[in-house]
Design an enzyme around this catalytic site. Structure first.
Site, short mmCIF file in Angstrom:
data_model
loop_
_atom_site.label_atom_id
_atom_site.label_comp_id
_atom_site.label_asym_id
_atom_site.label_seq_id
_atom_site.Cartn_x
_atom_site.Cartn_y
_atom_site.Cartn_z
N ASN A 217 56.23 47.39 66.73
CA ASN A 217 57.37 47.48 65.81
C ASN A 217 58.26 48.63 66.25
O ASN A 217 57.79 49.56 66.91
CB ASN A 217 56.88 47.83 64.40
CG ASN A 217 56.39 46.62 63.64
OD1 ASN A 217 56.57 45.50 64.08
ND2 ASN A 217 55.79 46.87 62.51
N ASP A 286 52.22 43.79 61.82
CA ASP A 286 51.55 42.91 60.85
C ASP A 286 50.56 41.96 61.53
O ASP A 286 49.56 41.58 60.94
CB ASP A 286 52.60 42.08 60.10
CG ASP A 286 53.45 42.96 59.21
OD1 ASP A 286 52.87 43.77 58.46
OD2 ASP A 286 54.69 42.88 59.28
N LYS A 296 45.52 41.40 83.61
CA LYS A 296 46.94 41.06 83.46
C LYS A 296 47.14 39.54 83.59
O LYS A 296 46.64 38.94 84.55
CB LYS A 296 47.76 41.80 84.51
CG LYS A 296 49.25 41.63 84.29
CD LYS A 296 50.06 42.34 85.33
CE LYS A 296 51.53 42.01 85.12
NZ LYS A 296 52.36 42.41 86.23
N PHE A 333 55.94 52.95 52.23
CA PHE A 333 57.36 52.74 52.54
C PHE A 333 57.64 51.25 52.47
O PHE A 333 56.74 50.43 52.60
CB PHE A 333 57.69 53.27 53.95
CG PHE A 333 57.87 54.76 53.98
CD1 PHE A 333 56.79 55.60 53.81
CD2 PHE A 333 59.13 55.31 54.16
CE1 PHE A 333 56.95 56.98 53.83
CE2 PHE A 333 59.31 56.69 54.18
CZ PHE A 333 58.22 57.52 54.02
N LYS A 347 56.32 45.61 46.53
CA LYS A 347 55.28 46.24 47.36
C LYS A 347 54.50 47.30 46.58
O LYS A 347 53.32 47.52 46.83
CB LYS A 347 55.90 46.87 48.61
CG LYS A 347 56.17 45.82 49.66
CD LYS A 347 56.83 46.32 50.91
CE LYS A 347 57.26 45.11 51.74
NZ LYS A 347 58.17 45.44 52.82
N LYS A 351 50.60 46.58 46.72
CA LYS A 351 49.79 47.47 47.56
C LYS A 351 49.17 48.62 46.76
O LYS A 351 48.70 49.60 47.32
CB LYS A 351 50.64 48.00 48.71
CG LYS A 351 51.27 46.87 49.55
CD LYS A 351 51.63 47.31 50.94
CE LYS A 351 52.35 46.21 51.70
NZ LYS A 351 52.39 46.45 53.13
N1 CTP Z 1 51.65 48.85 56.03
C1 CTP Z 1 50.34 49.09 56.35
N2 CTP Z 1 49.65 48.20 57.07
C2 CTP Z 1 50.20 47.03 57.45
C3 CTP Z 1 51.56 46.77 57.14
C4 CTP Z 1 52.25 47.70 56.42
O1 CTP Z 1 49.83 50.15 56.00
N3 CTP Z 1 49.49 46.17 58.14
C5 CTP Z 1 52.37 49.83 55.20
C6 CTP Z 1 53.48 50.56 55.89
O2 CTP Z 1 53.00 51.77 56.45
C7 CTP Z 1 54.43 50.81 54.73
C8 CTP Z 1 54.21 49.63 53.82
O3 CTP Z 1 52.96 49.10 54.16
O4 CTP Z 1 54.08 51.95 54.00
C9 CTP Z 1 55.24 48.53 53.88
O5 CTP Z 1 55.51 48.17 55.19
P1 CTP Z 1 56.59 47.05 55.50
O6 CTP Z 1 56.63 46.83 56.96
O7 CTP Z 1 57.87 47.35 54.81
O8 CTP Z 1 56.04 45.82 54.75
P2 CTP Z 1 55.03 44.68 55.10
O9 CTP Z 1 53.75 44.91 54.38
O10 CTP Z 1 54.92 44.53 56.57
O11 CTP Z 1 55.69 43.43 54.41
P3 CTP Z 1 56.87 42.46 54.90
O12 CTP Z 1 56.72 42.33 56.38
O13 CTP Z 1 56.61 41.21 54.17
O14 CTP Z 1 58.14 43.11 54.46
#
Ligand code: CTP
Length: 408
Positions: A217, A286, A296, A333, A347, A351
């Site tokens: 990301n 994700d 490779k 976040f 969220k 969460k």
């Molecule tokens: N987060 C996490 N672990 C994951 C995904 C996200 O701990 N596997 C945490 C991030 O550190 C952040 C929060 O979840 O604090 C939200 O992350 P975000 O990328 O905005 O959301 P997602 O959970 O990925 O949801 P979406 O992709 O549907 O927006």
């Protein structure tokens, strides 16, 4: 929410002069020096000759990276060293301070570098006494203390307990962290997270496809690093679990480097037990390739594997920690491109977070930038912050997290 931006913004690095006198507690001055440095303070040390019987000047020189003064004529390049030391200090704290040095300063005696500097200084003088209980309660010592207090000297009260000499009573040097907090308060620096443990995740995770390719990301790590740095400066014991970023680990922070989401979760779970506040600022990938190839993948022979990567979901670190939070305060976040607040609020619930910092992301928005425009979303409140530096956003997040934590 309290407006503490001004309180946290220290224009120039303050300097504290730590005076160390000849007392068994002199070794605790090392902890005081470290605590002040962690809060972003420049520390210089002046010692009495007797203090060097307990701790060597080399120890303080190594800790402070500054010359350590003992004798009045130690620095041939500076014949009026006591004056320059006195002028440099924003606060002069003598910790530990013996009955003898208290007596000298109370009576204007200046017969070594430390007492001469005390007489020459116009900045606030603070004294943390440490001595035998009978010496402490002696009428002469009490009279000297009274004189000094009348002149505006601030005492950091000795505590009661077993003393090195075997007696029990008042005379133990105050806890070094209380001394640090008192000095920082005098400088106007917040130290309100002292005694708390803060866990921060930051940066991206990388999920290998093969030894040279990976999914990831966008994330510079700046936001999470700013939170970790600010929390440490405010006195917290900080563990930063960081994915790969091009940033220096903040000083005074225990930094654990990881690559994948699963490694990040494991490192967080190890630190989680002792944590009070968790801030998940990492941009965790994700999904990850179900299989990471050991060698490779080659275009010519592995075209199929390269063009169709089967993905599986990674653990959600924030949701996992949120579900197990107990009395901990959990901050996450929400990086959103649309419906920032509505998505952020969803969220918060999904969460089990106490606070979601929602921000709009995209090209030239938040990622890699030094500024952020965020909304702090809580169960019963929303605070829209103006665009500000990530360092200031970090302070606001910690203000709010602390307020939520104190309410638990
Ligand atoms: N987060 C996490 N672990 C994951 C995904 C996200 O701990 N596997 C945490 C991030 O550190 C952040 C929060 O979840 O604090 C939200 O992350 P975000 O990328 O905005 O959301 P997602 O959970 O990925 O949801 P979406 O992709 O549907 O927006």
């Amino acid at each position: 929410m309290p407006d503490s931006t001004a309180q946290h913004a220290v224009a120039k690095q303050p300097t504290v002069l730590v005076g160390v006198t000849g007392c068994i507690a002199a070794y605790k001055s090392c902890e005081i020096v470290r605590g002040l440095q962690k809060a972003g303070v420049r520390v210089k040390v002046v010692m009495t000759e007797h203090a060097t019987e307990f701790v060597g000047p080399t120890t303080f020189r190594a800790l402070t990276h500054e010359p350590v003064a003992v004798g009045l004529f130690d620095d041939p390049s500076d014949p009026i060293h006591h004056i320059s030391l006195a002028q440099e200090a924003d606060v002069f704290v003598i910790a530990p301070c013996t009955a003898n040095v208290m007596a000298k300063i109370a009576n204007g005696i200046a017969d070594d570098l430390l007492t001469t500097t005390a007489l020459a200084t116009t900045s606030p003088l603070m004294i943390a006494p440490a001595m035998n209980v009978h010496m402490y309660e002696n009428a002469a010592t009490m009279a000297n203390r009274g004189k000094l207090e009348m002149r505006g000297v601030e005492f950091i009260e000795a505590s009661e307990g077993y003393l090195a000499c075997g007696d029990v009573g008042r005379g133990r040097l105050a806890d070094p962290s209380d001394i640090v907090t008192a000095v920082l308060a005098r400088l106007g620096i917040a130290h309100d997270l002292a005694g708390l443990r803060v866990l921060v995740t930051a940066g991206p995770t990388v999920e290998p496809i093969d030894p040279v390719r990976y999914l990831t990301n966008s994330s510079s790590g700046k936001m999470g690093y700013a939170v970790a740095e600010a929390a440490a400066r405010r006195g917290a014991d900080v563990t930063l679990v960081s994915g790969p970023v091009a940033l220096q680990p903040p000083s005074g922070v225990h930094t654990v480097r990881v690559r994948t989401a699963r490694d990040m979760l494991q490192a967080c779970e190890e630190a989680f037990k002792d944590t009070d506040i968790v801030v998940c600022a990492a941009a965790v990938a994700d999904m990850r390739p179900e299989v990471a190839a050991a060698s490779k993948l080659k275009k010519a022979t592995d075209a199929e594997a390269l063009s169709t990567i089967h993905l599986v979901e990674n653990p959600d670190i924030l949701a996992t920690l949120g579900a197990a939070k107990g009395r901990r305060t959990v901050v996450g976040f929400a990086a959103e491109t649309d419906d920032v607040v509505a998505n952020g609020r969803a969220k918060l619930e999904k969460k089990y977070a106490d606070l979601i910092v929602a921000n709009e992301v995209g090209y030239r928005k938040t990622f890699g930038e030094d500024t952020n425009t965020a909304v702090l979303i809580m169960a019963d409140e929303e605070v829209t912050l103006p665009t500000m530096s990530k360092r200031d956003v970090a302070e606001r997040i910690l203000d709010q997290a602390l307020a939520l934590h104190e309410r638990k």
